[in-house]
Design a protein around this motif. Structure first.
Motif, PDB file in Angstrom:
ATOM      1  N   ALA A 168       0.817  -1.215   0.000  1.00  0.00           N
ATOM      2  CA  ALA A 168       0.000   0.000   0.000  1.00  0.00           C
ATOM      3  C   ALA A 168       0.847   1.260   0.000  1.00  0.00           C
ATOM      4  CB  ALA A 168      -0.932   0.008   1.214  1.00  0.00           C
ATOM      5  N   GLY A 169       2.165   1.118   0.211  1.00  0.00           N
ATOM      6  CA  GLY A 169       3.060   2.269   0.167  1.00  0.00           C
ATOM      7  C   GLY A 169       2.957   3.187   1.362  1.00  0.00           C
ATOM      8  N   PHE A 170       2.433   2.697   2.505  1.00  0.00           N
ATOM      9  CA  PHE A 170       2.262   3.537   3.680  1.00  0.00           C
ATOM     10  C   PHE A 170       3.588   3.808   4.377  1.00  0.00           C
ATOM     11  CE2 PHE A 170      -2.462   2.646   4.902  1.00  0.00           C
ATOM     12  CZ  PHE A 170      -2.846   3.036   3.639  1.00  0.00           C
ATOM     13  N   SER A 171       3.667   4.941   5.057  1.00  0.00           N
ATOM     14  CA  SER A 171       4.797   5.205   5.934  1.00  0.00           C
ATOM     15  C   SER A 171       4.717   4.271   7.136  1.00  0.00           C
ATOM     16  CB  SER A 171       4.760   6.657   6.427  1.00  0.00           C
ATOM     17  OG  SER A 171       3.651   6.859   7.296  1.00  0.00           O
ATOM     18  N   MET A 172       5.794   4.213   7.930  1.00  0.00           N
ATOM     19  CA  MET A 172       5.836   3.316   9.071  1.00  0.00           C
ATOM     20  C   MET A 172       4.737   3.630  10.089  1.00  0.00           C
ATOM     21  SD  MET A 172       7.518   0.707  10.294  1.00  0.00           S
ATOM     22  CE  MET A 172       9.216   0.659   9.746  1.00  0.00           C
ATOM     23  N   ALA A 173       4.592   4.907  10.447  1.00  0.00           N
ATOM     24  CA  ALA A 173       3.586   5.295  11.439  1.00  0.00           C
ATOM     25  C   ALA A 173       2.173   5.047  10.921  1.00  0.00           C
ATOM     26  CB  ALA A 173       3.765   6.761  11.825  1.00  0.00           C
ATOM     27  N   LYS A 174       1.934   5.388   9.660  1.00  0.00           N
ATOM     28  CA  LYS A 174       0.606   5.195   9.069  1.00  0.00           C
ATOM     29  C   LYS A 174       0.283   3.705   8.958  1.00  0.00           C
ATOM     30  CE  LYS A 174      -2.146   6.661   5.036  1.00  0.00           C
ATOM     31  NZ  LYS A 174      -2.083   7.381   3.742  1.00  0.00           N
ATOM     32  N   ALA A 175       1.275   2.889   8.610  1.00  0.00           N
ATOM     33  CA  ALA A 175       1.070   1.441   8.528  1.00  0.00           C
ATOM     34  C   ALA A 175       0.730   0.873   9.900  1.00  0.00           C
ATOM     35  CB  ALA A 175       2.322   0.765   7.975  1.00  0.00           C
ATOM     36  N   THR A 176       1.424   1.348  10.937  1.00  0.00           N
ATOM     37  CA  THR A 176       1.154   0.875  12.295  1.00  0.00           C
ATOM     38  C   THR A 176      -0.261   1.226  12.719  1.00  0.00           C
ATOM     39  OG1 THR A 176       3.492   1.152  12.888  1.00  0.00           O
ATOM     40  CG2 THR A 176       1.921   1.003  14.702  1.00  0.00           C
ATOM     41  N   ALA A 177      -0.713   2.447  12.405  1.00  0.00           N
ATOM     42  CA  ALA A 177      -2.061   2.882  12.767  1.00  0.00           C
ATOM     43  C   ALA A 177      -3.122   2.010  12.091  1.00  0.00           C
ATOM     44  CB  ALA A 177      -2.260   4.349  12.385  1.00  0.00           C
ATOM     45  N   HIS A 178      -2.969   1.764  10.794  1.00  0.00           N
ATOM     46  CA  HIS A 178      -3.967   0.980  10.068  1.00  0.00           C
ATOM     47  C   HIS A 178      -3.876  -0.503  10.408  1.00  0.00           C
ATOM     48  CE1 HIS A 178      -4.206   4.743   7.833  1.00  0.00           C
ATOM     49  NE2 HIS A 178      -5.397   4.341   7.445  1.00  0.00           N
ATOM     50  N   THR A 179      -2.702  -0.951  10.813  1.00  0.00           N
ATOM     51  CA  THR A 179      -2.565  -2.324  11.301  1.00  0.00           C
ATOM     52  C   THR A 179      -3.444  -2.538  12.521  1.00  0.00           C
ATOM     53  OG1 THR A 179      -0.340  -2.753  10.441  1.00  0.00           O
ATOM     54  CG2 THR A 179      -0.969  -3.937  12.432  1.00  0.00           C
ATOM     55  N   LYS A 180      -3.442  -1.575  13.454  1.00  0.00           N
ATOM     56  CA  LYS A 180      -4.261  -1.716  14.661  1.00  0.00           C
ATOM     57  C   LYS A 180      -5.744  -1.688  14.314  1.00  0.00           C
ATOM     58  CE  LYS A 180      -2.741  -2.770  17.587  1.00  0.00           C
ATOM     59  NZ  LYS A 180      -2.216  -4.136  17.824  1.00  0.00           N
ATOM     60  N   LEU A 181      -6.135  -0.905  13.315  1.00  0.00           N
ATOM     61  CA  LEU A 181      -7.532  -0.863  12.899  1.00  0.00           C
ATOM     62  C   LEU A 181      -7.995  -2.242  12.418  1.00  0.00           C
ATOM     63  CD1 LEU A 181     -10.177   0.542  12.062  1.00  0.00           C
ATOM     64  CD2 LEU A 181      -9.053   1.190   9.916  1.00  0.00           C
ATOM     65  N   LEU A 182      -7.195  -2.879  11.565  1.00  0.00           N
ATOM     66  CA  LEU A 182      -7.573  -4.195  11.055  1.00  0.00           C
ATOM     67  C   LEU A 182      -7.399  -5.272  12.111  1.00  0.00           C
ATOM     68  CD1 LEU A 182      -6.368  -4.146   7.337  1.00  0.00           C
ATOM     69  CD2 LEU A 182      -8.521  -3.383   8.352  1.00  0.00           C
ATOM     70  N   ASN A 183      -6.428  -5.102  13.024  1.00  0.00           N
ATOM     71  CA  ASN A 183      -6.294  -6.009  14.162  1.00  0.00           C
ATOM     72  C   ASN A 183      -7.567  -5.993  15.009  1.00  0.00           C
ATOM     73  OD1 ASN A 183      -2.759  -5.886  14.984  1.00  0.00           O
ATOM     74  ND2 ASN A 183      -3.971  -7.584  14.232  1.00  0.00           N
ATOM     75  N   PHE A 184      -8.059  -4.797  15.277  1.00  0.00           N
ATOM     76  CA  PHE A 184      -9.280  -4.663  16.068  1.00  0.00           C
ATOM     77  C   PHE A 184     -10.452  -5.334  15.358  1.00  0.00           C
ATOM     78  CE2 PHE A 184     -13.128  -2.035  17.023  1.00  0.00           C
ATOM     79  CZ  PHE A 184     -13.319  -2.500  18.320  1.00  0.00           C
ATOM     80  N   THR A 185     -10.536  -5.138  14.053  1.00  0.00           N
ATOM     81  CA  THR A 185     -11.610  -5.753  13.278  1.00  0.00           C
ATOM     82  C   THR A 185     -11.573  -7.270  13.383  1.00  0.00           C
ATOM     83  OG1 THR A 185     -11.570  -3.918  11.694  1.00  0.00           O
ATOM     84  CG2 THR A 185     -12.611  -5.969  10.974  1.00  0.00           C
ATOM     85  N   SER A 186     -10.397  -7.862  13.180  1.00  0.00           N
ATOM     86  CA  SER A 186     -10.277  -9.318  13.222  1.00  0.00           C
ATOM     87  C   SER A 186     -10.476  -9.850  14.637  1.00  0.00           C
ATOM     88  CB  SER A 186      -8.922  -9.774  12.663  1.00  0.00           C
ATOM     89  OG  SER A 186      -7.853  -9.267  13.436  1.00  0.00           O
ATOM     90  N   ASN A 187     -10.021  -9.102  15.648  1.00  0.00           N
ATOM     91  CA  ASN A 187     -10.216  -9.518  17.040  1.00  0.00           C
ATOM     92  C   ASN A 187     -11.701  -9.606  17.387  1.00  0.00           C
ATOM     93  OD1 ASN A 187      -7.523  -9.775  17.715  1.00  0.00           O
ATOM     94  ND2 ASN A 187      -7.338  -7.712  18.540  1.00  0.00           N
TER      95      ASN A 187
END
Length: 260
Positions: A168-187
Motif C-alpha cells: 500500500a506504500g504507507f509510511s511506518m507510522a501510518k502502517a502501524t495505525a492501520h494495522t491496529k484498525l484491522l487487528n481490532f476488526t479481526s479480534n
C-alpha cells in the motif's frame, strides 16, 4: 474458573506490557497467551480470553490513531469488511482443520519479515507509491490475513504492517495505525464466535482489558512521537523473538545446546 486477586493483578500487568508492545509492533500475544495458560486455563479458553483482552488494546490504539488523524476510513472500508469476513471464516475453520503446517512455516516467515523491515529502503517516515489498489488490497490482504488471525494468529500485526508498507506504500507510522484498525476488526470478529461457543473466561479477560487499554494508549503515543526511530527496531525485534520462540516450540532439539 475462579482466580485469586493476586493472579488477576499479575494478568493485568502482563496485559499492560503486551498492550504497549502490541501498539508499536504487534506480538503482545507472546506475553498474554503464556500468562493465561499459566493459570491452568485450557488452550481454547486461553485463546478466546486473549481475543477479549486484546480487543480492548487494539480498540484503544485505533481510537488514539483516529483522534490524531492517521486513519483513512474512506480507503479502509473495504479492508475492514474483508478482514471481518476472513476472521470469521478462520475462526470457524480452526475447529475443522489441522494448523500444524502453519506452525512449522511461521517462524521462517517471521524471520524473513524481520530481514525485510531491517533492509528495505521502502520502510520509512514517508508514504510511497502503492502497488495494489484499494479493492485488490482488501480482498487479498484483508481477507487473507483476517482468515489467518481467526485461524491461528501469531504474527498478524507483522503481516499487516508488511502489507501496508510493501503493497500500500504507507509510511511506518501510518502502517502501524492501520494495522491496529484491522487487528481490532479481526479480534472482534473472532471474539464474537468464541463467545457463541462459550469459551471466554470473562473475569480474567476483563481484568486484563484495563491493562491492555492503558498499555496500548501509551504505546500509541510513542508511535506518534518517535516514528520510525522506535517502530522499525521494535518490528524487527518482535518478529525475531516470535520466530525464535516458535522455533523453540516446534524444533526443541535445535536448542539442546542451551541445556546446562
Amino acid at each position: 474458573m475462579e482466580f485469586e486477586i493476586s493472579v488477576l493483578a499479575l494478568l493485568a500487568v502482563a496485559a499492560l506490557v503486551a498492550g504497549f508492545i502490541d501498539a508499536i509492533a504487534g506480538g503482545g500475544g507472546l506475553i498474554t497467551i503464556p500468562a493465561l495458560l499459566a493459570t491452568g486455563m485450557p488452550p481454547t479458553m486461553a485463546l478466546a480470553t486473549n481475543k477479549l483482552q486484546s480487543s480492548f488494546g487494539s480498540f484503544s490504539a485505533t481510537y488514539y490513531y483516529f483522534r490524531r488523524g492517521l486513519l483513512d476510513w474512506r480507503t479502509m472500508k473495504w479492508a475492514i469488511g474483508c478482514t471481518f469476513v476472513g476472521s470469521v471464516l478462520g475462526t470457524i475453520a480452526v475447529q475443522l482443520i489441522d494448523a500444524s503446517i502453519l506452525q512449522k512455516i511461521l517462524p521462517f516467515l517471521l524471520a524473513a519479515f524481520a530481514v525485510y523491515f531491517l533492509c528495505s529502503p521502502r520502510v520509512g517516515d514517508q508514504d510511497r507509491q502503492h502497488r495494489l489498489g484499494i479493492i485488490p488490497f482488501a480482498l487479498l490482504i484483508g481477507t487473507g490475513i483476517g482468515f489467518y488471525d481467526g485461524f491461528f494468529g501469531p504474527g498478524t500485526g507483522s503481516f499487516f504492517a508488511l502489507a501496508f508498507i510493501a503493497l500500500a506504500g504507507f509510511s511506518m507510522a501510518k502502517a502501524t495505525a492501520h494495522t491496529k484498525l484491522l487487528n481490532f476488526t479481526s479480534n472482534i470478529a473472532s471474539l464474537l464466535f468464541f463467545i457463541l461457543g462459550g469459551q471466554v473466561v470473562w473475569v480474567a479477560g476483563l481484568s486484563m482489558a484495563l491493562g491492555q487499554f492503558i498499555g496500548a494508549r501509551l504505546g500509541s503515543k510513542v508511535v506518534i512521537s518517535q516514528g520510525t526511530r522506535i517502530i522499525k527496531p521494535m518490528l524487527v525485534s518482535v518478529s525475531l523473538v516470535m520466530s525464535l520462540h516458535l522455533l523453540w516450540q516446534q524444533y526443541p532439539a535445535w536448542f539442546s545446546w542451551l541445556s546446562f
